[in-house]
Design a protein around this motif. Sequence first.
Motif, mmCIF file in Angstrom:
data_model
loop_
_atom_site.group_PDB
_atom_site.id
_atom_site.type_symbol
_atom_site.label_atom_id
_atom_site.label_comp_id
_atom_site.label_asym_id
_atom_site.label_seq_id
_atom_site.Cartn_x
_atom_site.Cartn_y
_atom_site.Cartn_z
ATOM 1 N N ARG A 938 56.555 -32.701 -12.213
ATOM 2 C CA ARG A 938 56.025 -33.578 -13.241
ATOM 3 C C ARG A 938 55.827 -34.975 -12.675
ATOM 4 O O ARG A 938 56.575 -35.432 -11.812
ATOM 5 C CB ARG A 938 56.966 -33.614 -14.444
ATOM 6 N N SER A 939 54.805 -35.659 -13.149
ATOM 7 C CA SER A 939 54.470 -36.986 -12.641
ATOM 8 C C SER A 939 55.405 -38.016 -13.261
ATOM 9 O O SER A 939 55.016 -38.822 -14.111
ATOM 10 C CB SER A 939 53.004 -37.311 -12.947
ATOM 11 N N SER A 940 56.650 -37.978 -12.833
ATOM 12 C CA SER A 940 57.682 -38.850 -13.384
ATOM 13 C C SER A 940 58.727 -39.122 -12.318
ATOM 14 O O SER A 940 59.031 -38.260 -11.484
ATOM 15 C CB SER A 940 58.338 -38.214 -14.616
ATOM 16 N N VAL A 941 59.295 -40.317 -12.359
ATOM 17 C CA VAL A 941 60.331 -40.678 -11.400
ATOM 18 C C VAL A 941 61.584 -39.839 -11.593
ATOM 19 O O VAL A 941 62.384 -39.695 -10.670
ATOM 20 C CB VAL A 941 60.663 -42.183 -11.534
ATOM 21 N N THR A 942 61.765 -39.268 -12.767
ATOM 22 C CA THR A 942 62.946 -38.445 -13.006
ATOM 23 C C THR A 942 62.963 -37.194 -12.151
ATOM 24 O O THR A 942 64.005 -36.543 -12.035
ATOM 25 C CB THR A 942 63.022 -38.042 -14.488
ATOM 26 N N LYS A 943 61.850 -36.829 -11.567
ATOM 27 C CA LYS A 943 61.770 -35.630 -10.733
ATOM 28 C C LYS A 943 61.798 -35.959 -9.246
ATOM 29 O O LYS A 943 61.741 -35.048 -8.419
ATOM 30 C CB LYS A 943 60.489 -34.849 -11.067
ATOM 31 N N ILE A 944 61.851 -37.240 -8.907
ATOM 32 C CA ILE A 944 61.910 -37.638 -7.504
ATOM 33 C C ILE A 944 63.327 -37.425 -6.983
ATOM 34 O O ILE A 944 64.300 -37.856 -7.596
ATOM 35 C CB ILE A 944 61.494 -39.107 -7.344
ATOM 36 N N GLU A 945 63.452 -36.776 -5.851
ATOM 37 C CA GLU A 945 64.742 -36.485 -5.256
ATOM 38 C C GLU A 945 64.894 -37.213 -3.924
ATOM 39 O O GLU A 945 63.914 -37.506 -3.241
ATOM 40 C CB GLU A 945 64.895 -34.979 -5.019
ATOM 41 N N GLU A 946 66.129 -37.487 -3.586
ATOM 42 C CA GLU A 946 66.409 -38.082 -2.292
ATOM 43 C C GLU A 946 66.173 -37.056 -1.179
ATOM 44 O O GLU A 946 66.144 -35.852 -1.412
ATOM 45 C CB GLU A 946 67.851 -38.582 -2.232
ATOM 46 N N GLN A 947 66.021 -37.589 0.034
ATOM 47 C CA GLN A 947 65.852 -36.782 1.234
ATOM 48 C C GLN A 947 64.578 -35.953 1.186
ATOM 49 O O GLN A 947 64.494 -34.880 1.785
ATOM 50 C CB GLN A 947 67.068 -35.878 1.459
ATOM 51 N N LYS A 948 63.582 -36.437 0.462
ATOM 52 C CA LYS A 948 62.296 -35.741 0.423
ATOM 53 C C LYS A 948 61.165 -36.754 0.501
ATOM 54 O O LYS A 948 61.321 -37.920 0.144
ATOM 55 C CB LYS A 948 62.148 -34.903 -0.854
ATOM 56 N N ALA A 949 60.050 -36.267 0.960
ATOM 57 C CA ALA A 949 58.801 -37.019 0.877
ATOM 58 C C ALA A 949 57.901 -36.301 -0.131
ATOM 59 O O ALA A 949 58.114 -35.126 -0.445
ATOM 60 C CB ALA A 949 58.135 -37.102 2.246
ATOM 61 N N TYR A 950 56.901 -37.018 -0.634
ATOM 62 C CA TYR A 950 56.022 -36.463 -1.661
ATOM 63 C C TYR A 950 54.571 -36.810 -1.342
ATOM 64 O O TYR A 950 54.280 -37.897 -0.834
ATOM 65 C CB TYR A 950 56.388 -37.000 -3.051
ATOM 66 N N ILE A 951 53.689 -35.882 -1.658
ATOM 67 C CA ILE A 951 52.253 -36.119 -1.556
ATOM 68 C C ILE A 951 51.685 -36.090 -2.962
ATOM 69 O O ILE A 951 51.875 -35.110 -3.692
ATOM 70 C CB ILE A 951 51.559 -35.069 -0.677
ATOM 71 N N ALA A 952 51.011 -37.153 -3.358
ATOM 72 C CA ALA A 952 50.422 -37.265 -4.694
ATOM 73 C C ALA A 952 48.914 -37.431 -4.569
ATOM 74 O O ALA A 952 48.422 -38.074 -3.634
ATOM 75 C CB ALA A 952 51.025 -38.446 -5.447
#
Length: 1062
Positions: A938-952
Amino acid sequence: MSQGPPYNVSTGRQHVAITTPGMQSYASTQNQLYPQNIAPNSQTPTLPLKFSPATNRHSLTPQMEHRANPLANQMSGLAISNYPPSSTNQSPPFPTQTNQMSFNQPPAPQTMRHNQPPQSSQFPNPPHPTVFSQPPSSNLQTSNPNTLPNQSLSNQFTQLPPTSGLVKQPHNPMNLNPVPLPPTQPPASHTIGHNLTPLQSSQFPNHSQPTGFTQPTPSQFTQPPSSHLIPAGPNQFNQFPPTDGLLPPTQLPPPSSTQFPNPPQSSGLTQPPQQFSPYPPQLMGTGSAPMGGDQFGPPITSQPKVTPDSIPSVIEVLGIDKERWVSNEYFTGSRTPPPGTLISCPIRDTGNASPRYIRSSLYTLPTSADMIKESKLVAGLIIQPLANDPDNDKLPLVDHGSAGPIRCKRCKAYMNPFNSFTGGGAAYECIFCGISNEVPNTYFQYCDATGKRMDTADRSELSKGSYEVEVTKEYMRYQKEGDPPAVILVIDISMRSYNIGLEGFLSSHIADLLDRLPKDDTGTCPLEIGLIVYDTQAYYFNLSAPLPSIYVITESADPFLPEPSGSLVSIPQAITSIKSVLDRFPALFSQRKSGGCLGVGIKAGISMLSEMKRVGKLLVFQADIPEIQGPGQIKRKTDNFFKPQSSFYDKISADCQRAGICVDLFLLPTAYTDVFTLGQLCHSTGGQIHYHYNFSASKPSSYSRLLSDLQETCSTQLGFDAVMRVRTSPGISADQYQGAIRLNGSEIQLAGLDANKTIAVVLRYDDKLKESSLVYVQVALLYTNLRGERRLRLHNLAICTSSHFEDVYLSADLDAMVHLLARLNLRGFIEEQLEQVGERLRQQVAHILATYRRHCNPGVNKGQLILPSTLKLLPCYSNCILKLPVTPLTSSSPNTPDMRSYNYYRLQWLCTREFLLLLYPRVYPVDGTLSSLPEPIRSSVTKIEEQKAYIATDGQQLIMWICNNVNNQLIAEVFGVSSVHQVDPSLSTLPKLDNPTSRHVQWAIESLQSWTGKPLPLSLSKQGDPSENLFRSLLVEDGISGRATYVDATCMLHREIKKLLS
């Protein structure tokens, strides 16, 4: 406080119900379903959501409505309600879980109105609903060995009491399919609960079923668990401590096995060939996502409150729809909405145009304007006439001979599958005006006993919804078949253009760009290419000579080309000649002028094509604001940014339109350029504007972004010198038009048109429509193709009508509805305050949902927010509309007036698929361990986890965001450095390293570029860097630039609905 069941299992209607404090919820016990009072303990309502699986899109019969759902209006939770629009005469285009009905039982002694809630006396001991929370795979039992593991939904149905007296007479629909489909094998019979008795045909003497069709049967879906009822604490919104950067939320523990009891088995249930997975379980704790402004940080755990997981998720809903359609085919002509634009699904043209060409916001129109006025639903069309259709690479071509296309002598509508033939085939009745027309002798064919022509299956104009027709010279610009269209490069050669390296950039890529131009059926591109450059005056070249010669156009107000021959050449010759000219620019133009006069270059391009009697396109490159003295001069402004300061560009766009020339403008400025004024040139000619602020060929990021933009522009399928008209049957008419168009009465003029351009049309009611009748729409596009041939492209659509709100809401197409809502509010974003637009949009959405509640679920407690199954994402999307890049400048947003103007013009023609991706971006976790592209979050900071990178991605850009705590091994394998602090943020491409992680990430980026259909460049963003704002702007469920979060917006929307219901 005790908590109610995580799901309300409802079998009749499909809707989404969200519960707020002070309502009656229902807690399940072993033997009964009893009400549980929940008192409000805060000023802000909570909205725990209870989910159901994807919408079946096929209605229940009116008889089954109350038989299968006697408790639907009494239960809390999210239940998807499927209202009967009336049974269609087409079998479902995909396997569904159904109750096979027979009609042999005498009529029931009582009837109940469709919108009347059942009386409590009818159900003295209502059974409790099955509480099911996605059991382990070992518990997924099925009675059919051929079904998939996820086909155990039959075990979730509520056992229902006897249904005598809960039947009403159905209203008979019309069959939309002009060509009957072959009969399909009905699924095995189902028995739901213990006391359902099959209905008999004697109950409905007027009910008939045509030969060759199986009766659509109701599908029973139940709701997997979502959340418990959680009260809201005081001061729930917008009170969060400041944080630096994006921080991951506190992780919730995994569910224990005791949370998932084995679902009860129901006897007598057999499974259809395939079913679709329910929503996955959603776990709720007492934490909350950030919900105010730009505050990002860990959830606040001091008070229980609503979380984003308790309301519908775009990712989950689309994931279920994707699974639903992945192995099925959609048949046009169904009254149910088609698959979403972001879902790949084969579509078969059975006489109605594919939704890839025409998408209606409602596939069952209300019979009166009063219903539209009450509900505030938008009845309209999104038309994409030249769309790429993967199921049909080329539309069938119809040739009626020297007489030309067959059309009505009164309204001029063209032959289509909906016309009825009379007199044994000697005449046909026009469905748009009702007049009888004689059939030409060369077109005559006998009719069979049903009145259908014997050659219907062999003629595309009688059996297909979309096709093309060859036209005669009367339809051509110069009364003859013209030469191929031309593309002219018009390049600014001022000092600013030289400094940014524009000429060298074009010289390096001219061969690749011209080679990407669209091809015809022979695999070659027949377009011809020309070159014009300008500063204070214009220059053109004879490209056919071995050494191209240069000509100076001295007259700027009314340019004249003394020797136009040789200025247009084929692509192979153009590649060599133009590259030679661009390499000679430093010697040819050693004394550079301070600026480029854009008006001079545009007029020279019009003059070249007009004198050679060609239609085509101008690709114009302007390095800065055209403030130099001459035609089209504009000045820098400090206010009134959204008012044109000159009428020059509007007038010259009219000249382009008359000449059949569209303009694509590439702006490469370093300061304010007045994009709103310059954009008129593209908007009114069917072209588009491209804005590349602070471009420099020495910067990899801007270099790759411009190259990607040019590659997409050159490779898109084109049409030229187009005229479009929308015809409708009596009772409705095309009222408003939105798009990159110029209107001439009822005609839409398009000097150019590509495959991605859309036109939005709002329908107006001129009279009351008949119940269960059909409304017809014909879109006729006359255009010139790549070979210079004049073609008539026709798209035909038939839409059902109904006086029942249940039918209307069940047929709503979410993608088209949201796209129309955004298009209708675009002007407000640049003329009004954002609060005014937001309030107006919220009121409209509240009316849509309140009307559904009032007419379709009148007995449900007001503490519940009921969302139609087809529009369950409307609250999310409507909130995201207020975060589009056309919205006003804020303290944390880089949205300048020029950028807003650019997005304003772009959103006017963007296709629905690209619009929805821009509206709700996709965010993918990257850890390098998966062998396939991971599911988006989901496009929300609540789903961002540590030790990961993300592509949006939002379809226009790719952003890779890297957390400071990301695993160093991942950084080393992807970037070739030892820590995140050593990663170069200016990279536009990732290094190709010889390890599995690097190859996986490279493949993931290429997959996203392929999915979006664009060679999108990559931008890097690290936690805490200023570039992080770009990534944060894509997290649209959060509060961006002080705007409401998804949770906040849903709560405010619910309050508005309760006011309307009161």
